[in-house]
Design an enzyme around this catalytic site. Structure first.
Site, PDB file in Angstrom:
ATOM      1  N   PRO A   1       0.799  -1.379  -0.109  1.00  0.00           N
ATOM      2  CA  PRO A   1      -0.147   0.078   0.008  1.00  0.00           C
ATOM      3  C   PRO A   1       0.784   1.267   0.167  1.00  0.00           C
ATOM      4  O   PRO A   1       0.325   2.353  -0.562  1.00  0.00           O
ATOM      5  CB  PRO A   1      -0.810  -0.045   1.233  1.00  0.00           C
ATOM      6  CG  PRO A   1      -0.613  -1.405   2.024  1.00  0.00           C
ATOM      7  CD  PRO A   1       0.632  -1.942   1.049  1.00  0.00           C
TER       8      PRO A   1
ATOM      9  N   GLU B   1       2.202  -7.502   8.600  1.00  0.00           N
ATOM     10  CA  GLU B   1       2.484  -6.292   8.422  1.00  0.00           C
ATOM     11  C   GLU B   1       3.663  -5.893   7.298  1.00  0.00           C
ATOM     12  O   GLU B   1       4.016  -4.526   7.280  1.00  0.00           O
ATOM     13  CB  GLU B   1       3.268  -5.853   9.933  1.00  0.00           C
ATOM     14  CG  GLU B   1       2.178  -5.614  11.037  1.00  0.00           C
ATOM     15  CD  GLU B   1       0.865  -4.770  10.677  1.00  0.00           C
ATOM     16  OE1 GLU B   1       1.004  -3.836  10.030  1.00  0.00           O
ATOM     17  OE2 GLU B   1      -0.252  -5.656  10.996  1.00  0.00           O
TER      18      GLU B   1
ATOM     19  N   ARG C   1      -2.741  -9.340 -20.642  1.00  0.00           N
ATOM     20  CA  ARG C   1      -3.559  -8.681 -21.897  1.00  0.00           C
ATOM     21  C   ARG C   1      -2.665  -8.004 -22.720  1.00  0.00           C
ATOM     22  O   ARG C   1      -3.223  -7.961 -23.762  1.00  0.00           O
ATOM     23  CB  ARG C   1      -4.496  -7.891 -21.199  1.00  0.00           C
ATOM     24  CG  ARG C   1      -5.788  -8.562 -20.400  1.00  0.00           C
ATOM     25  CD  ARG C   1      -6.714  -7.370 -20.034  1.00  0.00           C
ATOM     26  NE  ARG C   1      -7.670  -7.034 -21.099  1.00  0.00           N
ATOM     27  CZ  ARG C   1      -7.783  -6.024 -21.732  1.00  0.00           C
ATOM     28  NH1 ARG C   1      -6.993  -5.016 -21.402  1.00  0.00           N
ATOM     29  NH2 ARG C   1      -8.654  -5.808 -22.731  1.00  0.00           N
TER      30      ARG C   1
ATOM     31  N   ASP D   1      -9.076   0.273 -25.229  1.00  0.00           N
ATOM     32  CA  ASP D   1      -9.367   0.312 -23.985  1.00  0.00           C
ATOM     33  C   ASP D   1      -9.370   1.652 -22.991  1.00  0.00           C
ATOM     34  O   ASP D   1      -8.420   2.472 -23.443  1.00  0.00           O
ATOM     35  CB  ASP D   1      -8.646  -0.823 -23.198  1.00  0.00           C
ATOM     36  CG  ASP D   1      -8.940  -2.340 -23.318  1.00  0.00           C
ATOM     37  OD1 ASP D   1     -10.126  -2.414 -23.654  1.00  0.00           O
ATOM     38  OD2 ASP D   1      -8.181  -3.188 -22.962  1.00  0.00           O
TER      39      ASP D   1
HETATM   40  N1  SAM Z   1       0.914  -2.534   7.680  1.00  0.00           N
HETATM   41  C1  SAM Z   1       0.857  -2.466   5.980  1.00  0.00           C
HETATM   42  C2  SAM Z   1       0.629  -1.058   5.902  1.00  0.00           C
HETATM   43  O1  SAM Z   1      -0.249  -0.457   6.521  1.00  0.00           O
HETATM   44  O2  SAM Z   1       0.819  -0.337   4.973  1.00  0.00           O
HETATM   45  C3  SAM Z   1      -0.203  -3.294   5.339  1.00  0.00           C
HETATM   46  C4  SAM Z   1       0.254  -4.685   5.350  1.00  0.00           C
HETATM   47  S1  SAM Z   1      -1.198  -5.791   4.475  1.00  0.00           S
HETATM   48  C5  SAM Z   1      -2.068  -6.372   5.953  1.00  0.00           C
HETATM   49  C6  SAM Z   1      -0.052  -7.012   4.108  1.00  0.00           C
HETATM   50  C7  SAM Z   1       0.459  -7.358   2.782  1.00  0.00           C
HETATM   51  O3  SAM Z   1      -0.563  -7.103   1.569  1.00  0.00           O
HETATM   52  C8  SAM Z   1       1.324  -6.028   2.375  1.00  0.00           C
HETATM   53  O4  SAM Z   1       2.598  -6.396   2.698  1.00  0.00           O
HETATM   54  C9  SAM Z   1       1.157  -5.990   0.791  1.00  0.00           C
HETATM   55  O5  SAM Z   1       1.948  -7.332   0.371  1.00  0.00           O
HETATM   56  C10 SAM Z   1      -0.316  -6.342   0.709  1.00  0.00           C
HETATM   57  N2  SAM Z   1      -1.100  -5.467   0.456  1.00  0.00           N
HETATM   58  C11 SAM Z   1      -1.933  -4.734   1.040  1.00  0.00           C
HETATM   59  N3  SAM Z   1      -2.661  -3.961   0.650  1.00  0.00           N
HETATM   60  C12 SAM Z   1      -2.252  -3.659  -0.586  1.00  0.00           C
HETATM   61  C13 SAM Z   1      -2.473  -2.474  -1.803  1.00  0.00           C
HETATM   62  N4  SAM Z   1      -3.298  -1.650  -1.600  1.00  0.00           N
HETATM   63  N5  SAM Z   1      -1.655  -2.699  -2.851  1.00  0.00           N
HETATM   64  C14 SAM Z   1      -0.833  -3.760  -2.896  1.00  0.00           C
HETATM   65  N6  SAM Z   1      -0.561  -4.686  -1.940  1.00  0.00           N
HETATM   66  C15 SAM Z   1      -1.064  -4.545  -0.865  1.00  0.00           C
END
Ligand code: SAM
Length: 242
Positions: free
Chosen positions: A91, A118, A156, A171
């Protein structure tokens, strides 16, 4: 294109056997390798997480199995001098866009690192990641769904995957605009009529209508697209700024 995916839930990636990506795999256009991170964990319980330094809730993915996994996967292509582009869904990364997907589609080899808990120890990301990429402003439970999205969007765009190459070129986002609405038969359905211009056979008028509606729709729904910025960029050589 070769794609390696490192995860603690390889079964989560089973949709990659289906539909468009599945067919691209059957035809040898994309070669997907799934890896269970736990095979690189050294203890008897195959532990891949530990408590975070500094305290706080949740667990962090340990660096040792990730380092071993990325070393082995990267070296598996070293014989022919190849190096993968390594992508960490997170994220806190740059937003995933069609432009960035187009850049990835030109790469011969991608590795996706699916975090859980996390996230992955930051030293792994500093040392190995070419890109940290976010699917959007929300938090998923892991990187697997984000990887599914990215692999499908990239597949794609590979030559020969979508039957009519023009449909990819038309697209949404391909030309910076949202696609105009699309219709099929019958011409009238529940008192709603297909725009007459689309049934006119006048190709010039149809192109003009589509362009006007796409512009109007984009201005109403996504004015940010008209500013012409691609937050993830399209340069596959560009590394993420720390
Ligand atoms: N504690 C982290 C934070 O607040 O930024 C979030 C960890 S999330 C529970 C666990 C994993 O989900 C991340 O390490 C990532 O690989 C994936 N993930 C979660 N949200 C994502 C997003 N919006 N885009 C891409 N990967 C995501």
């Amino acid at each position: 294109m070769r794609v390696d995916i490192i995860t603690i839930f390889p079964d989560y990636l089973s949709p990659l056997e289906l539909s468009l990506v599945g067919r691209a795999r059957d035809r040898g256009i994309i070669d997907v390798h799934l890896h269970d991170l736990r095979q690189w964990a050294s203890d008897v319980h195959r532990t891949v997480d530990d408590a975070p330094y500094g305290g706080g809730p949740g667990m962090v993915m340990r660096p040792e199995p990730w380092w071993a996994a990325l070393t082995e996967v990267s070296e598996s292509g070293a014989a022919d001098g190849r190096r993968p582009r390594i992508i960490v869904p997170t994220p806190v990364g740059r937003p995933f866009t069609q432009g960035y997907a187009g850049g990835l589609a030109a790469e011969p080899w991608l590795v996706f690192c699916c975090g859980r808990y996390e996230g992955i120890d930051a030293r792994v990301i500093e040392a190995w990641a070419d890109d940290e990429i976010s699917l959007g402003d929300y938090v998923l439970a892991g990187g697997e769904v984000a990887t599914l999205v990215m692999v499908e969007a990239v597949t794609r765009l590979l030559p020969g995957v979508v039957g009519n190459a023009e449909s990819v070129a038309d697209d949404s986002f391909a030309n910076g605009l949202l696609e105009p609405p699309v219709y099929t038969r019958p011409p009238v359905w529940h008192d709603r009529e297909v725009p007459a211009v689309l049934r006119s056979g006048d190709h010039g008028a149809i192109i003009r209508w589509r362009r006007e509606v796409a512009l109007r729709r984009t201005a109403q729904r996504r004015p940010d697209l008209l500013a012409g910025t691609d937050p993830a960029g399209t340069d596959p050589a560009g590394r993420v700024a720390q």
